[in-house]
Write a protein that holds these residues in place. Structure first.
Motif, PDB file in Angstrom:
ATOM      1  N   SER A 137    -128.353  36.002 -22.513  1.00  0.00           N
ATOM      2  CA  SER A 137    -127.452  34.849 -22.578  1.00  0.00           C
ATOM      3  C   SER A 137    -127.108  34.473 -24.021  1.00  0.00           C
ATOM      4  O   SER A 137    -126.122  33.779 -24.259  1.00  0.00           O
ATOM      5  N   ARG A 138    -127.921  34.923 -24.971  1.00  0.00           N
ATOM      6  CA  ARG A 138    -127.691  34.584 -26.370  1.00  0.00           C
ATOM      7  C   ARG A 138    -126.767  35.567 -27.084  1.00  0.00           C
ATOM      8  O   ARG A 138    -126.409  35.362 -28.238  1.00  0.00           O
ATOM      9  N   LYS A 139    -126.376  36.628 -26.413  1.00  0.00           N
ATOM     10  CA  LYS A 139    -125.467  37.601 -27.001  1.00  0.00           C
ATOM     11  C   LYS A 139    -124.050  37.027 -27.078  1.00  0.00           C
ATOM     12  O   LYS A 139    -123.652  36.198 -26.272  1.00  0.00           O
ATOM     13  N   ASP A 140    -123.296  37.505 -28.049  1.00  0.00           N
ATOM     14  CA  ASP A 140    -121.915  37.067 -28.241  1.00  0.00           C
ATOM     15  C   ASP A 140    -120.979  38.096 -27.619  1.00  0.00           C
ATOM     16  O   ASP A 140    -121.031  39.280 -27.967  1.00  0.00           O
ATOM     17  N   ASP A 141    -120.112  37.652 -26.699  1.00  0.00           N
ATOM     18  CA  ASP A 141    -119.205  38.579 -26.025  1.00  0.00           C
ATOM     19  C   ASP A 141    -117.773  38.471 -26.541  1.00  0.00           C
ATOM     20  O   ASP A 141    -116.848  39.043 -25.968  1.00  0.00           O
ATOM     21  N   SER A 142    -117.577  37.753 -27.634  1.00  0.00           N
ATOM     22  CA  SER A 142    -116.233  37.600 -28.186  1.00  0.00           C
ATOM     23  C   SER A 142    -115.947  38.697 -29.214  1.00  0.00           C
ATOM     24  O   SER A 142    -116.832  39.481 -29.573  1.00  0.00           O
ATOM     25  N   TYR A 143    -114.710  38.740 -29.667  1.00  0.00           N
ATOM     26  CA  TYR A 143    -114.322  39.691 -30.707  1.00  0.00           C
ATOM     27  C   TYR A 143    -115.167  39.441 -31.946  1.00  0.00           C
ATOM     28  O   TYR A 143    -115.380  38.301 -32.350  1.00  0.00           O
ATOM     29  N   CYS A 144    -115.656  40.515 -32.561  1.00  0.00           N
ATOM     30  CA  CYS A 144    -116.522  40.366 -33.736  1.00  0.00           C
ATOM     31  C   CYS A 144    -116.116  41.375 -34.799  1.00  0.00           C
ATOM     32  O   CYS A 144    -116.032  42.576 -34.530  1.00  0.00           O
ATOM     33  N   VAL A 145    -115.837  40.874 -36.007  1.00  0.00           N
ATOM     34  CA  VAL A 145    -115.554  41.759 -37.125  1.00  0.00           C
ATOM     35  C   VAL A 145    -116.850  42.520 -37.451  1.00  0.00           C
ATOM     36  O   VAL A 145    -117.906  41.902 -37.599  1.00  0.00           O
ATOM     37  N   PRO A 146    -116.795  43.849 -37.531  1.00  0.00           N
ATOM     38  CA  PRO A 146    -118.018  44.631 -37.775  1.00  0.00           C
ATOM     39  C   PRO A 146    -118.781  44.151 -39.007  1.00  0.00           C
ATOM     40  O   PRO A 146    -118.187  43.832 -40.045  1.00  0.00           O
ATOM     41  N   GLY A 147    -120.099  44.061 -38.863  1.00  0.00           N
ATOM     42  CA  GLY A 147    -120.950  43.653 -39.969  1.00  0.00           C
ATOM     43  C   GLY A 147    -121.058  42.164 -40.170  1.00  0.00           C
ATOM     44  O   GLY A 147    -121.613  41.706 -41.176  1.00  0.00           O
ATOM     45  N   THR A 148    -120.522  41.381 -39.227  1.00  0.00           N
ATOM     46  CA  THR A 148    -120.561  39.927 -39.368  1.00  0.00           C
ATOM     47  C   THR A 148    -121.244  39.292 -38.162  1.00  0.00           C
ATOM     48  O   THR A 148    -121.530  39.944 -37.154  1.00  0.00           O
ATOM     49  N   GLY A 149    -121.480  37.992 -38.265  1.00  0.00           N
ATOM     50  CA  GLY A 149    -121.963  37.196 -37.140  1.00  0.00           C
ATOM     51  C   GLY A 149    -123.413  37.431 -36.779  1.00  0.00           C
ATOM     52  O   GLY A 149    -124.206  37.975 -37.555  1.00  0.00           O
ATOM     53  N   ASP A 150    -123.730  37.024 -35.576  1.00  0.00           N
ATOM     54  CA  ASP A 150    -125.070  37.146 -35.006  1.00  0.00           C
ATOM     55  C   ASP A 150    -124.908  37.632 -33.572  1.00  0.00           C
ATOM     56  O   ASP A 150    -125.122  36.885 -32.622  1.00  0.00           O
ATOM     57  N   PRO A 151    -124.472  38.907 -33.393  1.00  0.00           N
ATOM     58  CA  PRO A 151    -124.099  39.404 -32.066  1.00  0.00           C
ATOM     59  C   PRO A 151    -125.182  39.255 -31.007  1.00  0.00           C
ATOM     60  O   PRO A 151    -124.876  39.041 -29.834  1.00  0.00           O
ATOM     61  N   ASP A 152    -126.438  39.358 -31.417  1.00  0.00           N
ATOM     62  CA  ASP A 152    -127.530  39.290 -30.445  1.00  0.00           C
ATOM     63  C   ASP A 152    -128.204  37.929 -30.382  1.00  0.00           C
ATOM     64  O   ASP A 152    -129.176  37.749 -29.636  1.00  0.00           O
ATOM     65  N   GLY A 153    -127.720  36.974 -31.165  1.00  0.00           N
ATOM     66  CA  GLY A 153    -128.292  35.632 -31.134  1.00  0.00           C
ATOM     67  C   GLY A 153    -129.725  35.565 -31.625  1.00  0.00           C
ATOM     68  O   GLY A 153    -130.556  34.847 -31.061  1.00  0.00           O
ATOM     69  N   LEU A 154    -130.015  36.279 -32.706  1.00  0.00           N
ATOM     70  CA  LEU A 154    -131.394  36.376 -33.198  1.00  0.00           C
ATOM     71  C   LEU A 154    -131.699  35.425 -34.355  1.00  0.00           C
ATOM     72  O   LEU A 154    -132.868  35.233 -34.697  1.00  0.00           O
ATOM     73  N   LEU A 155    -130.685  34.825 -34.960  1.00  0.00           N
ATOM     74  CA  LEU A 155    -130.911  34.059 -36.183  1.00  0.00           C
ATOM     75  C   LEU A 155    -131.484  32.653 -35.973  1.00  0.00           C
ATOM     76  O   LEU A 155    -132.312  32.213 -36.785  1.00  0.00           O
ATOM     77  N   PRO A 156    -131.097  31.924 -34.940  1.00  0.00           N
ATOM     78  CA  PRO A 156    -131.648  30.567 -34.799  1.00  0.00           C
ATOM     79  C   PRO A 156    -133.150  30.574 -34.525  1.00  0.00           C
ATOM     80  O   PRO A 156    -133.640  31.350 -33.704  1.00  0.00           O
ATOM     81  N   SER A 157    -133.856  29.690 -35.196  1.00  0.00           N
ATOM     82  CA  SER A 157    -135.277  29.521 -34.912  1.00  0.00           C
ATOM     83  C   SER A 157    -135.485  28.578 -33.739  1.00  0.00           C
ATOM     84  O   SER A 157    -136.558  28.551 -33.129  1.00  0.00           O
ATOM     85  N   LYS A 158    -134.423  27.828 -33.392  1.00  0.00           N
ATOM     86  CA  LYS A 158    -134.518  26.907 -32.272  1.00  0.00           C
ATOM     87  C   LYS A 158    -133.129  26.699 -31.678  1.00  0.00           C
ATOM     88  O   LYS A 158    -132.143  26.590 -32.408  1.00  0.00           O
ATOM     89  N   TRP A 159    -133.083  26.679 -30.335  1.00  0.00           N
ATOM     90  CA  TRP A 159    -131.825  26.484 -29.612  1.00  0.00           C
ATOM     91  C   TRP A 159    -131.849  25.144 -28.876  1.00  0.00           C
ATOM     92  O   TRP A 159    -132.886  24.739 -28.340  1.00  0.00           O
ATOM     93  N   PHE A 160    -130.695  24.486 -28.830  1.00  0.00           N
ATOM     94  CA  PHE A 160    -130.527  23.242 -28.092  1.00  0.00           C
ATOM     95  C   PHE A 160    -129.298  23.391 -27.196  1.00  0.00           C
ATOM     96  O   PHE A 160    -128.411  24.197 -27.467  1.00  0.00           O
ATOM     97  N   HIS A 161    -129.239  22.597 -26.134  1.00  0.00           N
ATOM     98  CA  HIS A 161    -128.080  22.692 -25.251  1.00  0.00           C
ATOM     99  C   HIS A 161    -127.891  21.387 -24.483  1.00  0.00           C
ATOM    100  O   HIS A 161    -128.793  20.551 -24.417  1.00  0.00           O
TER     101      HIS A 161
END
Length: 366
Positions: free
Chosen positions: A203-227
């Motif tokens: 669910s943390r993966k990004d399914d939108s268009y992504c410029v190669p080498g950018t972003g956080d495609p797998d959602g690994l950077l946040p140390s904490k998630w809120f919703h």
């Protein structure tokens, strides 16, 4: 306007379609020729939506024949329904669809809408982090000193590096993820906020268009998630001792004035810096001015306001510790290539019956 029609091509299922690219770019003849060869019979029309005087061309400004028979549309502004009765696919140049709710074509579920989400992420993230670093290191102060040739003592001012400071990203889409990537490189701790829960790695993966080498495609950077969609959930997120808040979520009735007096008081715990690159309506601007004037927050950077253009007598212009730019964070010489890449990918998917990228959720408008 220019038009091109294919005599050859590889894909025939768009052979009865007319594509109108009504976008803020000069025509790219090589791309037009490539598209015409790929999609047999597809008629391509291109109109630059910006005048030589840098004003916006309105849909009604175009000759009637420009709209004749159009079935595929690439645009930002919504044309009147009378101009686009045959349109079945709309690709937006923007990351959201807040200009379209209420439009008959948008309400027609058989018409597919897609955004250009992801194409703006690299440049907008640089704007955000650039504004943040400029504030934390006092660049504007030194720029003012240059006007009077004043060499200030290095002991006269303070500066803060970003390491171990905490950034909260309100809206963890393509733009938010690239902000996280840059902030992470500075050693910052990342907190992410999304409307829906992202509890699993999938669910943390990004399914939108992504410029190669950018972003956080797998959602690994946040140390904490809120919703959450409720203001209580947003307030809980804002109460996490944030040093920097980045607003990067779509504007809906749910998110209008999502930052107001109560929220700025929560951000005042650490005197956070607020950066808004989404829409001006996300912030109660009177509340922001009060927070800046009272020192409740350390500063802010706005690339968007409500209204736009901002009237010359608006008090935001004189607010302290504020960087204000005229909705330009999306700009880069690289944008044209990305916009055309998204459109080409989606046309091929449309022609071959594959799932499209960046399909708009009609309930959330992004």
């Amino acid at each position: 306007m220019s038009a091109s029609e294919s005599a050859g091509g590889e894909i025939t299922s768009l052979g009865n379609d007319v594509l109108l690219a009504f976008i803020p770019l000069a025509e790219n003849p090589e791309w037009t020729e490539k598209l015409a060869k790929k999609f047999k019979g597809l008629q391509i029309r291109w109109v630059k939506s910006i005048t030589p005087e840098h004003t916006i061309v309105k849909p009604d400004d175009l000759p009637a024949e420009t709209w004749d028979g159009v079935t595929l549309l690439y645009t930002f502004l919504p044309p009147r329904i009378e101009l686009i009765p045959k349109v079945r696919f709309v690709q937006l140049t923007s990351a959201g669809a807040d200009k379209w709710p209420g439009h008959p074509k948008y309400q027609d579920e058989s018409v597919v809408f897609c955004t250009s989400n992801g194409s703006h992420a690299p440049q907008i993230a640089e704007w955000v982090i650039g504004a943040w670093l400029s504030h934390e290191h006092g660049f504007r102060r030194y720029a003012e000193n240059m006007k009077t040739a004043h060499w200030e003592s290095p002991f006269a001012s303070n500066a803060r590096d970003s390491t171990a400071q905490r950034v909260g990203i309100l809206g963890y889409g393509a733009i938010g993820r690239q902000c996280a990537r840059l902030a992470s490189a500075l050693g910052m701790e990342i907190y992410a906020y999304t409307r829906s829960e992202r509890s699993s790695p999938k669910s943390r993966k990004d399914d939108s268009y992504c410029v190669p080498g950018t972003g956080d495609p797998d959602g690994l950077l946040p140390s904490k998630w809120f919703h959450g969609a409720a203001r209580e959930a947003v307030n809980d997120f804002l109460a996490q001792d944030l040093d920097l808040l980045i607003i990067s979520l779509p504007l809906t009735e749910e998110t209008r004035h999502i930052i107001s007096h109560e929220q700025l008081a929560l951000l005042g715990k650490k005197k956070a810096f607020v950066a808004n690159i989404a829409r001006g309506g996300h912030i109660n601007q009177d509340a922001l001015i009060q927070a800046l004037e009272s020192g409740q927050i350390r500063g802010a950077a706005l690339d968007v306001t409500d209204p736009e253009p901002l009237p010359a007598d608006h008090p935001l212009w004189k607010a302290p510790n504020l960087l204000l730019t005229p909705h330009v964070s999306w700009k880069t010489d690289s944008l044209g290539k990305r916009l055309l890449d998204i459109l080409e990918q989606n046309l091929e998917k449309l022609a071959t019956g594959q799932p499209l990228i960046n399909v708009v959720n009609r309930k959330l408008h992004y």
